[in-house]
Design an enzyme around this catalytic site. Structure first.
Site, PDB file in Angstrom:
ATOM      1  CB  THR A 193       3.642 -64.681 -31.959  1.00  0.00           C
ATOM      2  OG1 THR A 193       3.946 -63.934 -30.798  1.00  0.00           O
ATOM      3  CG2 THR A 193       4.891 -65.482 -32.340  1.00  0.00           C
ATOM      4  CG  ASP A 194       3.990 -59.537 -30.102  1.00  0.00           C
ATOM      5  OD1 ASP A 194       4.084 -60.709 -29.671  1.00  0.00           O
ATOM      6  OD2 ASP A 194       3.596 -58.588 -29.394  1.00  0.00           O
ATOM      7  CD  GLU A 195       6.194 -64.399 -27.144  1.00  0.00           C
ATOM      8  OE1 GLU A 195       7.120 -65.211 -27.048  1.00  0.00           O
ATOM      9  OE2 GLU A 195       5.259 -64.332 -26.345  1.00  0.00           O
ATOM     10  CE1 TYR A 200       4.392 -69.942 -29.714  1.00  0.00           C
ATOM     11  CE2 TYR A 200       5.112 -67.787 -28.910  1.00  0.00           C
ATOM     12  CZ  TYR A 200       4.203 -68.572 -29.601  1.00  0.00           C
ATOM     13  OH  TYR A 200       3.106 -67.998 -30.182  1.00  0.00           O
ATOM     14  CE  LYS A 226       3.397 -69.047 -34.332  1.00  0.00           C
ATOM     15  NZ  LYS A 226       2.228 -69.856 -34.828  1.00  0.00           N
TER      16      LYS A 226
HETATM   17  P1  NAD Z   1      -3.599 -72.765 -27.932  1.00  0.00           P
HETATM   18  O1  NAD Z   1      -2.421 -73.439 -27.318  1.00  0.00           O
HETATM   19  O2  NAD Z   1      -4.728 -72.340 -27.063  1.00  0.00           O
HETATM   20  O3  NAD Z   1      -4.218 -73.699 -29.070  1.00  0.00           O
HETATM   21  C1  NAD Z   1      -3.428 -74.416 -29.972  1.00  0.00           C
HETATM   22  C2  NAD Z   1      -4.325 -75.449 -30.643  1.00  0.00           C
HETATM   23  O4  NAD Z   1      -3.518 -76.201 -31.575  1.00  0.00           O
HETATM   24  C3  NAD Z   1      -4.932 -76.475 -29.676  1.00  0.00           C
HETATM   25  O5  NAD Z   1      -6.296 -76.647 -29.933  1.00  0.00           O
HETATM   26  C4  NAD Z   1      -4.149 -77.751 -29.956  1.00  0.00           C
HETATM   27  O6  NAD Z   1      -4.896 -78.929 -29.716  1.00  0.00           O
HETATM   28  C5  NAD Z   1      -3.823 -77.580 -31.438  1.00  0.00           C
HETATM   29  N1  NAD Z   1      -2.636 -78.348 -31.832  1.00  0.00           N
HETATM   30  C6  NAD Z   1      -1.425 -78.359 -31.213  1.00  0.00           C
HETATM   31  N2  NAD Z   1      -0.594 -79.231 -31.838  1.00  0.00           N
HETATM   32  C7  NAD Z   1      -1.302 -79.758 -32.869  1.00  0.00           C
HETATM   33  C8  NAD Z   1      -0.991 -80.707 -33.886  1.00  0.00           C
HETATM   34  N3  NAD Z   1       0.213 -81.278 -33.955  1.00  0.00           N
HETATM   35  N4  NAD Z   1      -1.939 -80.994 -34.798  1.00  0.00           N
HETATM   36  C9  NAD Z   1      -3.162 -80.418 -34.741  1.00  0.00           C
HETATM   37  N5  NAD Z   1      -3.515 -79.540 -33.798  1.00  0.00           N
HETATM   38  C10 NAD Z   1      -2.591 -79.213 -32.874  1.00  0.00           C
HETATM   39  O7  NAD Z   1      -2.989 -71.546 -28.735  1.00  0.00           O
HETATM   40  P2  NAD Z   1      -3.574 -70.079 -28.985  1.00  0.00           P
HETATM   41  O8  NAD Z   1      -3.157 -69.209 -27.875  1.00  0.00           O
HETATM   42  O9  NAD Z   1      -4.992 -70.179 -29.368  1.00  0.00           O
HETATM   43  O10 NAD Z   1      -2.690 -69.667 -30.260  1.00  0.00           O
HETATM   44  C11 NAD Z   1      -3.104 -70.029 -31.575  1.00  0.00           C
HETATM   45  C12 NAD Z   1      -2.099 -69.505 -32.583  1.00  0.00           C
HETATM   46  O11 NAD Z   1      -1.975 -68.101 -32.475  1.00  0.00           O
HETATM   47  C13 NAD Z   1      -0.688 -70.073 -32.397  1.00  0.00           C
HETATM   48  O12 NAD Z   1      -0.131 -70.293 -33.659  1.00  0.00           O
HETATM   49  C14 NAD Z   1       0.061 -68.962 -31.662  1.00  0.00           C
HETATM   50  O13 NAD Z   1       1.433 -68.999 -31.961  1.00  0.00           O
HETATM   51  C15 NAD Z   1      -0.621 -67.739 -32.245  1.00  0.00           C
HETATM   52  N6  NAD Z   1      -0.639 -66.539 -31.371  1.00  0.00           N
HETATM   53  C16 NAD Z   1      -1.103 -66.629 -30.080  1.00  0.00           C
HETATM   54  C17 NAD Z   1      -1.169 -65.488 -29.290  1.00  0.00           C
HETATM   55  C18 NAD Z   1      -1.697 -65.518 -27.871  1.00  0.00           C
HETATM   56  O14 NAD Z   1      -1.604 -64.506 -27.169  1.00  0.00           O
HETATM   57  N7  NAD Z   1      -2.268 -66.615 -27.393  1.00  0.00           N
HETATM   58  C19 NAD Z   1      -0.758 -64.253 -29.820  1.00  0.00           C
HETATM   59  C20 NAD Z   1      -0.265 -64.221 -31.138  1.00  0.00           C
HETATM   60  C21 NAD Z   1      -0.226 -65.367 -31.900  1.00  0.00           C
HETATM   61  O1  DAU Z   2       3.012 -61.825 -27.646  1.00  0.00           O
HETATM   62  C1  DAU Z   2       2.251 -62.876 -28.142  1.00  0.00           C
HETATM   63  C2  DAU Z   2       2.460 -64.104 -27.302  1.00  0.00           C
HETATM   64  O2  DAU Z   2       1.809 -63.870 -26.066  1.00  0.00           O
HETATM   65  C3  DAU Z   2       1.936 -65.381 -27.953  1.00  0.00           C
HETATM   66  O3  DAU Z   2       2.656 -65.641 -29.123  1.00  0.00           O
HETATM   67  C4  DAU Z   2       2.071 -66.569 -26.996  1.00  0.00           C
HETATM   68  O4  DAU Z   2       1.476 -67.722 -27.578  1.00  0.00           O
HETATM   69  C5  DAU Z   2       1.343 -66.221 -25.717  1.00  0.00           C
HETATM   70  O5  DAU Z   2       1.512 -67.273 -24.778  1.00  0.00           O
HETATM   71  C6  DAU Z   2       1.870 -64.907 -25.128  1.00  0.00           C
HETATM   72  O6  DAU Z   2       3.239 -65.066 -24.650  1.00  0.00           O
HETATM   73  P1  DAU Z   2       3.736 -64.451 -23.257  1.00  0.00           P
HETATM   74  O7  DAU Z   2       4.909 -65.208 -22.819  1.00  0.00           O
HETATM   75  O8  DAU Z   2       3.843 -62.972 -23.333  1.00  0.00           O
HETATM   76  O9  DAU Z   2       2.415 -64.797 -22.351  1.00  0.00           O
HETATM   77  P2  DAU Z   2       2.267 -65.339 -20.855  1.00  0.00           P
HETATM   78  O10 DAU Z   2       0.820 -65.222 -20.506  1.00  0.00           O
HETATM   79  O11 DAU Z   2       2.928 -66.648 -20.654  1.00  0.00           O
HETATM   80  O12 DAU Z   2       3.072 -64.258 -20.010  1.00  0.00           O
HETATM   81  C7  DAU Z   2       2.716 -62.879 -20.042  1.00  0.00           C
HETATM   82  C8  DAU Z   2       3.700 -62.126 -19.156  1.00  0.00           C
HETATM   83  O13 DAU Z   2       3.469 -62.529 -17.785  1.00  0.00           O
HETATM   84  C9  DAU Z   2       5.154 -62.466 -19.433  1.00  0.00           C
HETATM   85  O14 DAU Z   2       5.944 -61.302 -19.222  1.00  0.00           O
HETATM   86  C10 DAU Z   2       5.515 -63.513 -18.382  1.00  0.00           C
HETATM   87  C11 DAU Z   2       4.654 -63.099 -17.197  1.00  0.00           C
HETATM   88  N1  DAU Z   2       4.210 -64.231 -16.330  1.00  0.00           N
HETATM   89  C12 DAU Z   2       3.592 -65.300 -16.915  1.00  0.00           C
HETATM   90  C13 DAU Z   2       3.190 -66.374 -16.160  1.00  0.00           C
HETATM   91  C14 DAU Z   2       2.528 -67.583 -16.796  1.00  0.00           C
HETATM   92  C15 DAU Z   2       4.394 -64.170 -14.962  1.00  0.00           C
HETATM   93  O15 DAU Z   2       4.923 -63.173 -14.412  1.00  0.00           O
HETATM   94  N2  DAU Z   2       3.995 -65.239 -14.198  1.00  0.00           N
HETATM   95  C16 DAU Z   2       3.412 -66.353 -14.740  1.00  0.00           C
HETATM   96  O16 DAU Z   2       3.095 -67.297 -13.987  1.00  0.00           O
END
Ligand code: NAD
Ligand code: DAU
Length: 348
Positions: A130-132, A155, A159
């Site tokens: 992730t970019d975080e 988190y 990562k």
């Molecule tokens: P998600 O939470 O929707 O899915 C995570 C999946 O991992 C689920 O299916 C869960 O069952 C599985 N999992 C969790 N713990 C496990 C374990 N111990 N063993 C096996 N499986 C397990 O997450 P996502 O949003 O699809 O993100 C997927 C990946 O991409 C993550 O590594 C996250 O850090 C990365 N990522 C997410 C975002 C985003 O915006 N969602 C952006 C950048 C990177």
């Molecule tokens: O940047 C990549 C990341 O983006 C991924 O690595 C993470 O897995 C993914 O969850 C996401 O993280 P964020 O924290 O940016 O996403 P989230 O949707 O939780 O929040 C987006 C923005 O909205 C953040 O500034 C927090 C704000 N927010 C979020 C929630 C859930 C609110 O204001 N209210 C809310 O209830």
């Protein structure tokens, strides 16, 4: 070729599994997922009977099980997504994130290393990050691949740690790895704990929209299928030992994004203009809330010729339509334990 995708039942993972299963009939795609609250096999109903797809339920932190699985199936390529992914949850319970994101990654690296014993020709460990990990930006500037890691939430710290282990295994044991660091994804199948699906769900049910702080936090948004095509591109054309940043070149302040979402929802739900916006409620801020993320995508664009293809308003429209059409998916995932999570997080 046996490709292991971890976390394939989750949001991004399910889009990657679908793309690989459909596009590469000569690969066998193994989806290893523990089916936590975020994993859902409903996400993959359309491809579950494909001949080149296999689902395995299991925990990436279970060393014995993972080692056995690697020796049984001789995975040549790993695309590792399994993780705990929600920042707010990591603030409530950091240890779960250390266990899955750090220890789980090291267990997979060890299994890969023991299986191939230094014979890594045409093998690859692809870690999705992730970019975080870069921490926060001020009002200007962009994250590049050389930006120093500076994670601010449990988190992102977990990562960052997993990224460091992948890199260290590359240096120490010569494991051929690639890491991509992506910005915020949105699209169908995202669990409604994250901003966009949570707010769609709340608008449907006329519930408050809890905007953290003053709403001036900024994120870069990428349509999930574009992330899947980026992963496909990097998997096939990326250079081992390299990191690529992936993003949508699409920055939005949260409050502006929420207003756009509200106006689209009013139209889709045939409600009076302004009815969704009236649900906006400013709430207590997220501790350690990163102000802004934005990505310099020039490396992946110039070197691998990938760029995002879905414009944000269009992608948001497709996403809303998906949630409205799949109300049973939304109802299923928001019953049970989701209710206690919601109560704890939002005091509602
Ligand atoms: P998600 O939470 O929707 O899915 C995570 C999946 O991992 C689920 O299916 C869960 O069952 C599985 N999992 C969790 N713990 C496990 C374990 N111990 N063993 C096996 N499986 C397990 O997450 P996502 O949003 O699809 O993100 C997927 C990946 O991409 C993550 O590594 C996250 O850090 C990365 N990522 C997410 C975002 C985003 O915006 N969602 C952006 C950048 C990177
Ligand atoms: O940047 C990549 C990341 O983006 C991924 O690595 C993470 O897995 C993914 O969850 C996401 O993280 P964020 O924290 O940016 O996403 P989230 O949707 O939780 O929040 C987006 C923005 O909205 C953040 O500034 C927090 C704000 N927010 C979020 C929630 C859930 C609110 O204001 N209210 C809310 O209830």
């Amino acid at each position: 070729m046996n490709v292991l995708i971890t976390g394939g039942a989750g949001f991004i993972g399910s889009h990657i599994v679908r793309l690989f299963v459909k596009r590469y009939s000569n690969y066998t795609i193994f989806n290893l997922d523990n089916l936590t609250y975020a994993g859902n096999l409903e996400n993959l109903k359309d491809i579950e009977h494909c001949a080149n797809y296999r689902f395995i339920k299991g925990d990436i932190t279970d060393e014995c099980f993972v080692n056995h699985l690697f020796f049984e199936h001789k995975f040549e390529h790993i695309i590792h997504l399994a993780a705990e992914s929600h920042v707010d949850k990591s603030i409530q319970n950091p240890l779960t994130f250390v266990k899955t994101n750090v220890i789980g990654t090291v267990v997979l690296l060890n299994a890969f290393k023991s299986l191939w014993k230094g014979n890594f020709e045409s093998k690859r460990f692809y870690h999705i990050s992730t970019d975080e990990v870069y921490g926060t930006l001020g009002p200007t500037g962009l994250f590049s691949e050389t930006t120093a890691y500076s994670p601010n939430s449990p988190y992102s710290a977990s990562k960052a740690s997993s990224d460091h282990f992948v890199r260290a295994y590359g240096e120490t044991y010569k494991i051929p790895y690639i890491i991509t660091n992506c910005s915020n994804n949105y699209g169908p199948n995202q669990f409604p704990e994250k901003l966009i699906p949570l707010f769609i769900h709340n608008i449907i049910h006329n519930k408050p929209l809890p905007v953290y702080g003053d709403g001036n936090y900024t994120r870069d948004w990428l349509y999930v299928v574009d992330h899947a095509t980026a992963i496909d591109t990097v998997f096939h054309n990326g250079v081992s030992g390299e990191t690529y940043n992936v993003g949508g070149n699409n920055e939005w302040k949260n409050i502006d994004l929420v207003r756009l979402l509200c106006s689209q929802m009013d139209i889709k739900l045939f409600r009076d203009k302004g009815s969704s916006e009236r649900l906006i409620t400013y709430t207590k801020d997220r501790p350690g809330h990163d102000l802004r993320y934005a990505i310099n995508t020039s490396k992946i664009t110039k070197e691998l010729h990938w760029k995002p293809s879905v414009n944000f308003e269009k992608g948001l429209g497709i996403t809303i339509d998906w949630y409205l059409k799949n109300s049973s998916w939304l109802n299923n995932v928001t019953s049970g334990t989701y209710q206690s999570y919601y109560k704890h997080q939002y005091h509602k």
